[in-house]
Design an enzyme around this catalytic site. Structure first.
Site, PDB file in Angstrom:
ATOM      1  N   THR A  51       0.817  -1.213   0.000  1.00  0.00           N
ATOM      2  CA  THR A  51       0.000   0.000   0.000  1.00  0.00           C
ATOM      3  C   THR A  51       0.853   1.265   0.000  1.00  0.00           C
ATOM      4  O   THR A  51       0.476   2.279  -0.585  1.00  0.00           O
ATOM      5  CB  THR A  51      -0.904  -0.005   1.253  1.00  0.00           C
ATOM      6  OG1 THR A  51      -1.716  -1.159   1.203  1.00  0.00           O
ATOM      7  CG2 THR A  51      -1.784   1.220   1.313  1.00  0.00           C
ATOM      8  N   SER A  98       1.608  -7.591  -0.344  1.00  0.00           N
ATOM      9  CA  SER A  98       2.368  -8.476   0.537  1.00  0.00           C
ATOM     10  C   SER A  98       1.835  -9.901   0.558  1.00  0.00           C
ATOM     11  O   SER A  98       2.525 -10.809   0.998  1.00  0.00           O
ATOM     12  CB  SER A  98       2.437  -7.900   1.948  1.00  0.00           C
ATOM     13  OG  SER A  98       1.196  -7.971   2.591  1.00  0.00           O
ATOM     14  N   THR A 131       1.216  -4.196   4.400  1.00  0.00           N
ATOM     15  CA  THR A 131       1.020  -4.453   5.828  1.00  0.00           C
ATOM     16  C   THR A 131       0.398  -5.818   6.120  1.00  0.00           C
ATOM     17  O   THR A 131       0.539  -6.323   7.236  1.00  0.00           O
ATOM     18  CB  THR A 131       0.126  -3.372   6.472  1.00  0.00           C
ATOM     19  OG1 THR A 131      -1.092  -3.302   5.744  1.00  0.00           O
ATOM     20  CG2 THR A 131       0.819  -2.033   6.491  1.00  0.00           C
ATOM     21  N   ASP A 132      -0.289  -6.411   5.124  1.00  0.00           N
ATOM     22  CA  ASP A 132      -1.024  -7.646   5.436  1.00  0.00           C
ATOM     23  C   ASP A 132      -0.123  -8.751   5.966  1.00  0.00           C
ATOM     24  O   ASP A 132      -0.493  -9.456   6.906  1.00  0.00           O
ATOM     25  CB  ASP A 132      -1.792  -8.142   4.200  1.00  0.00           C
ATOM     26  CG  ASP A 132      -2.985  -7.262   3.886  1.00  0.00           C
ATOM     27  OD1 ASP A 132      -3.331  -6.395   4.718  1.00  0.00           O
ATOM     28  OD2 ASP A 132      -3.588  -7.437   2.814  1.00  0.00           O
TER      29      ASP A 132
END
Ligand code: NAG
Ligand code: NAG
Ligand code: NAG
Ligand code: NAG
Ligand code: NAG
Ligand code: NAG
Length: 366
Positions: A51, A98, A131-132
């Site tokens: 992101t 990710s 971030t996932d």
């Protein structure tokens, strides 16, 4: 604005045949152009996408955007203040969301980051990431890198095109932390939302909001005030944090470890199916402190005995400790995704039963 040159030697080594598509050739931007200030630390930014490099159609769109759309040179150019605190340099390692990061990609990443950290002219490393699965990469780096230099993993919850995008400030804060002498000897850190967290313990707790990376029990290492890092404690490393040397491991090396979820009436055959499908280890996301159904335990005990399957129990609760029971190893404080990488690396290192117990029980009460 800045010229971009290909780092051919690294590009060539990434182009070697592999069943997994090689990431795009890395590019270096920044101090290699001769543009540097000798009294500032050299920080190398490995960009992997996510992101923080995401682009959406409108400024009020914070979901459904394209992750990994912007290159590392765009990220660095967007934050000229980076040059106030460092001589930044960028390596476009990959540019994906990710969820596309694999264990093979992580092996390459940790090997490249280690080589960079081993250079005397590099003072710290920042990895930009979606971030996932950020906590998986940060944890993997934490247990496979050997360095005193700061390593910071950073992401963003809002795409670069959003109003109030958090990427630029997160990147600036990450580089500032990586450039700070006080950040040395703390293991890999995660910086988002003005907080500095230990990669070993932190987890993503919120699917949408910028205030997402937390470790409720162990807390934060520090915060950023006026973009300056403030640490709560003297440098310390997580108790029981192992080190796995994978500097020479082949990309295909890591054995398959799958995660099973625990719930009422779970089907024990899921464990057998995973092993039949190639899993050498299983991480069971237990109910409470690693509890599992009786038929499920029976199936796991049989796989452990007859098929040599390594079994680790973790928990589906946010926090807590899982100790070893009659089957397998207790994952201690590790959540399932962190227990999985620990088990993969331990299996790869050929750990026997005794070493597995010592590894997973290193945080047990004495
Ligand atoms: C990882 O690097 C090795 C050589 O260092 C290369 O053979 C392999 O293709 C790379 N794999 C990926 C996924 O980048
Ligand atoms: C170089 O960096 C130092 C320390 O941040 C700063 O005091 C100095 O003004 C910088 N020099 C230039 C030419 O920007
Ligand atoms: C930081 O960088 C910005 C943009 O390059 C510049 O305008 C500003 O004066 C710098 N601040 C400090 C404190 O060096
Ligand atoms: C920073 O990088 C430049 C260019 O590679 C190098 O000449 C310089 O010595 C490095 N600085 C430090 C403190 O290592
Ligand atoms: C890791 O292993 C390599 C050889 O594969 C060795 O050269 C290196 O010194 C080891 N690193 C550490 C920190 O033990
Ligand atoms: C486990 O080992 C037993 C005995 O060798 C074998 O019959 C069985 O098919 C194996 N199970 C799986 C899931 O591979």
């Amino acid at each position: 604005m800045m010229s971009i040159k290909l780092l051919l030697s690294v590009g060539a080594s990434l182009a070697l045949a592999s069943p997994v598509p090689a990431p795009p050739s890395p590019v270096l931007i920044g101090r290699e152009t001769g543009h540097f200030n000798a009294s500032r630390p050299n920080i190398t930014i490995f960009a992997t996408g996510g992101t923080i490099a995401g682009s959406a159609g409108s400024s009020d769109q914070t979901t459904g955007y394209e992750a990994g759309a912007l290159g590392v040179e765009v990220l660095i150019d967007a934050v000229p203040q980076l040059w106030n605190v460092s001589n930044p340099s960028g390596i476009q390692f990959a540019n994906v969301g990710s969820s596309e990061i694999t264990p093979e990609i992580l092996l390459n990443l940790t090997q490249m980051v280690q080589r960079e950290l081993d250079k005397p002219e590099c003072q710290g490393v920042v990895v930009t990431h979606g971030t996932d699965t950020l906590e998986e990469t940060a944890f993997f780096l934490d247990i496979t890198l050997r360095t005193d230099k700061p390593v910071v993993v950073v992401g963003a919850m809002r795409p670069a095109t959003a109003i109030s995008a958090d990427g630029p400030i997160n990147l600036l804060e990450a580089v500032t932390v990586a450039a700070a002498p006080a950040a040395a000897r703390r293991g890999v850190m995660v910086v988002l939302n003005d907080r500095i967290a230990s990669a070993y313990y932190t987890t993503k707790t919120q699917a949408n909001a910028p205030d997402t990376f937390k470790s409720y029990e162990q807390g934060f290492l520090g915060y950023l005030l006026d973009i300056k890092p403030v640490f709560y404690f003297q440098p310390a490393l997580p108790v029981g944090r192992p080190y796995f040397n994978v500097t020479a491991a082949a990309a295909e090396a890591l054995p398959q470890v799958d995660i099973l979820y625990g719930y009422q009436g779970l089907d024990p055959k899921m464990a057998e199916a995973a092993v039949a499908n190639g899993a050498k280890g299983l991480v069971c996301t237990g109910m409470g402190a690693g509890s599992w159904t009786r038929p499920g335990q029976k199936a796991l005990a049989q796989l452990a005995k007859e098929n040599g399957t390594a079994v680790v129990f973790s928990r589906r609760t946010m926090d807590g400790f899982v100790e070893s029971g009659s089957v397998g190893y207790g994952g201690g404080f590790l959540n399932p995704q962190k227990a999985r990488y620990t088990l993969m690396l331990a299996l790869n290192a050929g750990y026997d039963d005794e070493k597995m117990h010592a590894l997973f029980e290193s945080q047990s009460p004495s």
